[in-house]
Structures are given as C-alpha cells and as structure tokens.
Design an enzyme around this catalytic site. Structure first.
Site, PDB file in Angstrom:
ATOM      1  N   GLU A   1       8.135   3.149   3.058  1.00 58.09           N
ATOM      2  CA  GLU A   1       6.675   3.120   3.447  1.00 58.09           C
ATOM      3  C   GLU A   1       6.333   2.168   4.427  1.00 58.09           C
ATOM      4  O   GLU A   1       6.398   0.913   4.300  1.00 58.09           O
ATOM      5  CB  GLU A   1       6.144   2.683   1.910  1.00 58.09           C
ATOM      6  CG  GLU A   1       5.077   3.485   1.510  1.00 58.09           C
ATOM      7  CD  GLU A   1       4.649   2.957   0.307  1.00 58.09           C
ATOM      8  OE1 GLU A   1       3.645   2.064   0.400  1.00 58.09           O
ATOM      9  OE2 GLU A   1       5.030   3.316  -0.844  1.00 58.09           O
TER      10      GLU A   1
ATOM     11  N   ASP B   1      -4.653  -4.414  -1.656  1.00 57.16           N
ATOM     12  CA  ASP B   1      -3.564  -4.976  -1.766  1.00 57.16           C
ATOM     13  C   ASP B   1      -3.784  -6.512  -2.022  1.00 57.16           C
ATOM     14  O   ASP B   1      -4.849  -7.109  -1.796  1.00 57.16           O
ATOM     15  CB  ASP B   1      -3.018  -5.111  -0.051  1.00 57.16           C
ATOM     16  CG  ASP B   1      -2.522  -3.846   0.343  1.00 57.16           C
ATOM     17  OD1 ASP B   1      -1.590  -3.442  -0.667  1.00 57.16           O
ATOM     18  OD2 ASP B   1      -2.861  -3.389   1.380  1.00 57.16           O
TER      19      ASP B   1
END
Lengths: 264, 433
Positions: A53, A64
């Site tokens: 990814e 995140d």
C-alpha cells in the site's frame, strides 16, 4: 495480475494476503522504492508482502496516528510531489509486484479523479484506498475508476450499520478494508476484538476479500487476524522498523508477518 | 435607510425555528457543489445520529423552549444593537450599527452554538465533549456550557495559540476543561481540528465533537448556522424597530464563518441588503501569509467538507496566517463558498494593519474594545462606508470583545516592552508605533 487474482492465489495456498503500508517518498523517493522492494522481497527464509500500500504523504492525515503523520511530514519536507507517487508505483509494478495506493481525497480531487485513475493505471497500480472518501460522495470517483479499470477500496468500521456495510461493499472492488478498531493508525499491543465481528458482518454482504488494518504489528497478531480475514494490513510497524533498521529491518518484519499469515 | 421593508412581510423569528425552505443543503449536506461528508467511515454513524437528533430537536417545543430560555436568561440575549456615531464619522459619515455579540456571556457569539449543541449532547446521552479552539472564544464557550450542563470537556488548541491566548487557556481550565496543546503542523486551529477528529474517531461512542464553526461535515454547517441565525434575526428586527428599516449592507468577519453566516441569514431573503464577509489578508494577499480562503483559495476538501481552501497544486493544505488566532484557518464553511459563487455574498480581505487600526479606532471613538476578529469587519465597514458615503447604513457584526486580544494589541501598539512592562505614552497615546 489483478487484486482479485492476488487474493485468489493466496486463498489457493489457504492463507491470508499480507499487505504492507509505506508512504511514497519516505524518507526520500529513491529510499522508499528500496524499502517497498524489501517489504515485497522478504528474506531468503520467508517471503514478504503480497501487496504494498503506497501512501500519499498528506498535510492533514486525520485518520493516521503520529507514526504515519511523522513519516508523511518527512517525505513532504524531502520534497515529495504527487507525480513522484506514480514513479514509486511503477517501481513496484516493473518488478512484477502489486501495489495499491492509499490517499486522502483532496490530493486526488486536486489532481483530477479521472487523471489520477488514468495515471495510476499507466503506472501499473491496481487500486486506491480512500480513508476519507465514503461511497456516498464518490460518484465522480466511481466513474473514473470504472473507466480506467482501477479498483476502489472503501473502508468499513465497527460503527458501520448493516445498511452501510452493504452499500460500501457493493461500491468497493478489489477488497474491502475493515478497520479493526475505532481509532487512528498505529501499532497496538492487541488487535481489537471488534475486528472479527466486523469481518463476519461484512462477509454477509459480499464475496470480495476483506482486509483488516489498524493495529497489527507482530507475526503473532498477523496469524491471529489471518484466521478470520483475507488480508492483513500492517503500516506503522513497517515505518518504525524502516526508521530503526532500514531495508534489512523491513525485510525481516515482512518475513515475520509473512510466516504469520501462513500459520492459520 | 436606503432599503425599507414592510413590517408585515417580516417573518416571525424565534430561536430554534425550522429553517425556511430554499436555504438548506440537500439531504447529503450539499450547498451546490460544496459541503457533504468527506470523513472516515468510523464517524459516519455519529454524524447520522447527530443529524437525526438535531432534526427531532428543532421540532421539539421542549428543546426549543429550553434553548430560548438559556439564550435569554443565561447568555443575555437579545444582544444590543448600538449605533457607533463617532466611529461612523471615519467611515465616510455612514451610519454604523453594531450587533453586540461581545455582550453575550463569555464575550462572543460562540455561546449561541455551544448551548444548542450541548443540549443536543444531553439528549443523545453522551457524557464527554471535545472541541477545538483558535483564539479561545469557542473553547471558553464550550467549557462554560459543559460546566453548566455537567459534561466532561476536552479542548484541543494549537500550541502557538495557547501561547497567544494564555488567559483563555487559564479560563478554560478554571471552568473545569482539560486543554491539550497541539504541536503538530502549524500548531494552530487547523491542527487542533485534526487532533480533535482523531480523538473523536477513537471515542465517538460516548463523545460529541462540538464543532465551533459552520464548517466540517454535514450536519455541522447547517446546524451551526441555524444556532447562530438568531444574530441576524434579532438584528433585522432591531434595525426595523430602532432605525426604521434595513441596512444597506451587513458586514462580518470570516474565518470559518459562523458569526457571518448567522448574521447573513437574517437578511438572505432581502436582496437589497449586501452581505459582505471580511477575511484576514494578514501581511497582504500577495505576501503568502494570510488566511483569505475565499479571495485566494480554490475548491477542495478539508475537515469533512468540500469548500474553498488554501492549498498548493498537489492538494496539500497550506498554512494560514492572521494576527487574529480566531481567523487563522485555511478553510471556510461550505455555505460561504456557495454564497460566493452564487453572488449573494461578497468577500473582501483586510490586512493585519487595517484591522488593528480599526481595533484602535473603535476603542477610541466608542469605548468598545473589539475582538481582533471583529476588527476585520470594522475595517471592512470603514472601507465600504467611504465608498458608499454618508447615506449608507452598515450593520456590523461585533462578534466578540477584545479582552482576550489585549496581549497581542499591547505588543502591536508598543504599549508594553518585551518584558511585558508598561512604557511611557507618546503624544498620540501610544508608544513605538
């Protein structure tokens, strides 16, 4: 090879796929290519990731945790530009391996969804994960990805209703990304117990493979998740290892996790 | 007054009244191409719950009455409409009416929205509230509402802003809130919002994110606007009752744009009334150091909605700058983007220096020290008044009071030295500048 075929090949081996995340351009564009190659290569003793990814470093990565945000900041400070993303993806595809992209929506919106899908396809990228784009807002993206033959991977969460699980699974292709915990990215001591029930609930709505991400950091955890999921996604742990030990570190972690997904 | 409307045509205004048709976003929260929900799936269920609860609440007489009572008996509404005659002399002789949101409890318009949302939190049975704040006005208002309604409160604030607004940090802590300084990114409002969103993803089951401006994902922009609509509704009635008609223009500062959208909405169906938003031009529109999102930005997605943004060609959000911490934001509420494109509202940009001159002028001519945010609107009114002349009537949203900005102002005007000690006045009553 398509994502469908990659997952099918893993299923034939009766195992889950290992998906490793790294931001493009971390710590520099050329270093990120080497790190990704290391993650895909594993070690002589054990193979590594099946899919990488490739993250797009972003100024405001709201889902995140601190590890990925810091890595993204490093890449941006080193001068990462969106065009470098396609270069990094090409490096994976040219080696005959499989890459998807994970990106917040604004960089795609700004690049132009159709142009982004077109250029990713040309670079050999297989799909795109969009953590802040839900299918409800994805009309333009559906058209662009359909036109250029790029898989679009949406996320489901423990808080998703049955109706949203069905709608999101239907809108997805390649695989469905199940977020194992309610929380941001980051290696955790335990994988949330919500992951298994989320996978089970999602599976009731789709035949697509289901990957589980957020919080996996060890071979043991990878083995645990591989028992109920089709894919195990690992991010922050790779960045920590890259920071401490470089390419040899990510190779070793990929091998450990690779053994994990094979030990169902 | 240039525009006089028949009072018979005036709508009945009371807080919590459902929005008139035609100004609401579509079901998915889109104002034309703007708005929507660009956010993690993990938060969608909470936004759906909030939408449903808000829909029910605004039709529930008990909620409407409770909010009206709190606004009247606790916040001090209706706020005054004050004519600023001496200030108006400097605005080409135009008549300047100030909508005095600075007189609300906690010193700004922010209390309207936090009381509404805090009541919704109680209805939803959640116990914990998180919020972000730039200048501290929203944080103080949120901490206040949480103290009043017995809710746990956590406030995220950019580290730079905690330093600029130390007094408000102390205030929030005194009110029982936990203040968390955010050191990521530019360490200002944008980063505080990111951090609050991260908290929310992990805590959404028992926590409400009490967003402080008419931005973010649906239903925040329409809900926050409706909680602030009372500013414009009161001002419209007061204009007619006290001054015999409607103003020629309504002027308000725009960061996220909550006070502006609130006062604009009292006049949005009055085509003769110009709606003017004043953005921070910081050190100048061409300096690269400003927060003029609508003047210099381009459409994109940030913090859950599509709107105008300050961004580079890769879609990376660029840092906003303003002398006012409350306007230091690279995005703007989606409805402002819509009103800009539709031509119903116009947006201008005011530099730090212009705002600070207006700040001083209002203090000297009217004995009112405004928030530096509001001083941007005052500077816009000075410009507009000089353009339109003495027959013009301008309604200005005085969104907050300037106590919190005294440290910034004292430094700007050289009223204290670098150690914070007072310095001798010069002939003009100020020192270095």
């Amino acid at each position: 090879m398509s994502l469908h075929e990659v997952f099918a090949a893993c299923r034939d081996e009766d195992r889950a796929a290992l998906i490793g995340y790294l931001p493009a351009g971390y710590p520099t564009v050329s270093d990120s290519k080497e790190l990704l190659a290391g993650m895909l290569g594993g070690t002589d003793e054990a193979p590594g990731c099946d899919i990488v990814e490739v993250g797009v470093p972003y100024s405001d990565p709201v889902i995140d945790g601190p590890t990925i945000q810091a890595a993204g900041d490093t890449a941006l400070r080193a001068g990462f530009r969106i065009r470098d993303l396609f270069d990094v993806v090409s490096s994976v595809a040219d080696a005959g391996r499989h890459a998807v992209v994970m990106t917040y929506w604004n960089p795609v919106h700004q690049y132009g969804p159709a142009a982004f899908a077109r250029d990713l396809k040309a670079a050999g990228g297989l799909g795109v994960i969009t953590p802040d784009l839900v299918p409800d807002e994805a009309e333009e993206w559906m058209t662009a990805t359909d036109e250029h033959g790029v898989d679009r991977i949406f996320l489901v969460a423990p808080s998703s209703t049955e109706q949203r699980l069905a709608m999101t699974a239907k809108a997805s292709s390649g695989f469905v990304y199940a977020t194992s915990v309610m929380g941001v990215t980051g290696a955790r001591a335990t994988v949330g117990d919500k992951a298994e029930s989320l996978v089970r609930r999602t599976r009731a709505h789709t035949d697509l493979p289901i990957g589980v991400g957020l919080g996996v950091r060890s071979g043991e955890q990878a083995a645990e998740v591989a028992k109920f999921a089709d894919g195990v996604i690992v991010g922050s742990a790779f960045i920590n290892r890259a920071e401490q030990e470089g390419v040899s570190g990510v190779r070793a972690l990929a091998a450990e996790l690779g053994r994990g997904v094979r030990s169902r | 007054m240039a525009t006089v409307h028949d009072a018979q045509h005036d709508r009945a205004h009371r807080p919590g009244r459902p929005v008139p048709e035609g100004h609401d976003p579509d079901e998915r929260g889109h104002f034309g191409p703007y708005g929507g929900r660009f956010m993690p799936e993990a938060l969608i269920a909470a936004q759906d719950e909030l939408s449903a609860e808000y829909e029910k609440a605004q039709l529930d007489p008990e909620f409407v009455e409770e909010l009206a009572r709190l606004l009247r008996d606790y916040a001090g509404r209706p706020s005054l409409l004050t004519e600023a005659k001496r200030f108006g002399e400097h605005a080409g002789g135009a008549r300047i009416l100030l909508k005095r949101e600075d007189l609300n409890h906690t010193g700004s318009h922010k209390i309207n929205n936090v009381l509404g949302q805090a009541l919704l939190v109680k209805r939803m049975g959640k116990k914990r509230v998180i919020a972000e704040t730039g200048a501290g006005q929203h944080g103080v208002a949120t901490a206040t509402a949480c103290a009043l309604l017995d809710l746990d409160c956590v406030i995220y604030m950019g580290k730079v802003d905690t330093e600029r607004q130390a007094l408000n940090v102390a205030r929030m802590r005194l009110l029982g809130a936990e203040v968390i300084p955010v050191a990521n990114g530019s360490a200002t409002l944008k980063d505080a919002i990111n951090e609050a969103l991260r908290d929310w993803v992990a805590s959404v089951e028992d926590t409400h994110y009490l967003l402080g401006t008419a931005a973010g994902a649906h239903p925040f922009p329409v809900m926050v606007r409706n909680f602030h609509k009372i500013i414009g509704e009161e001002a419209r009635e007061q204009s007619i009752e006290k001054f015999g008609g409607l103003p020629d223009a309504v002027v308000a500062c725009v960061g996220g744009g909550s006070n502006a959208i609130g006062i604009f909405h009292g006049f949005i169906d009055d085509p003769g009334v110009r709606l003017v938003g004043c953005e921070p031009a910081g050190h100048g529109l061409d300096s690269g150091e400003h927060g003029a999102t609508l003047s210099k930005g381009t459409p994109g997605t940030l913090h859950g909605a599509r709107s105008y943004l300050l961004q580079d060609e890769d879609g990376q959000i660029t840092e906003a700058y303003s002398i006012s911490a409350g306007l230091d934001y690279p995005g703007v509420g989606p409805e402002h983007s819509y009103l800009k494109d539709a031509g119903r509202a116009e947006y201008c940009a005011v530099t730090d220096d212009e705002a600070m001159q207006a700040f001083k002028l209002l203090s000297r001519t009217e004995g009112i020290i405004p928030a530096i945010e509001s001083a941007h609107a005052l500077a816009g009114a000075l410009r507009l008044g000089r353009e339109l002349g003495p027959d013009a009537t301008l309604l200005v949203s005085l969104s907050g009071r300037g106590d919190k900005d005294m440290d910034t102002a004292a430094k700007y005007f050289g009223l204290v030295d670098e150690h914070g000690e007072t310095v001798a006045d010069d002939a003009d009553g100020e020192a270095a500048r």
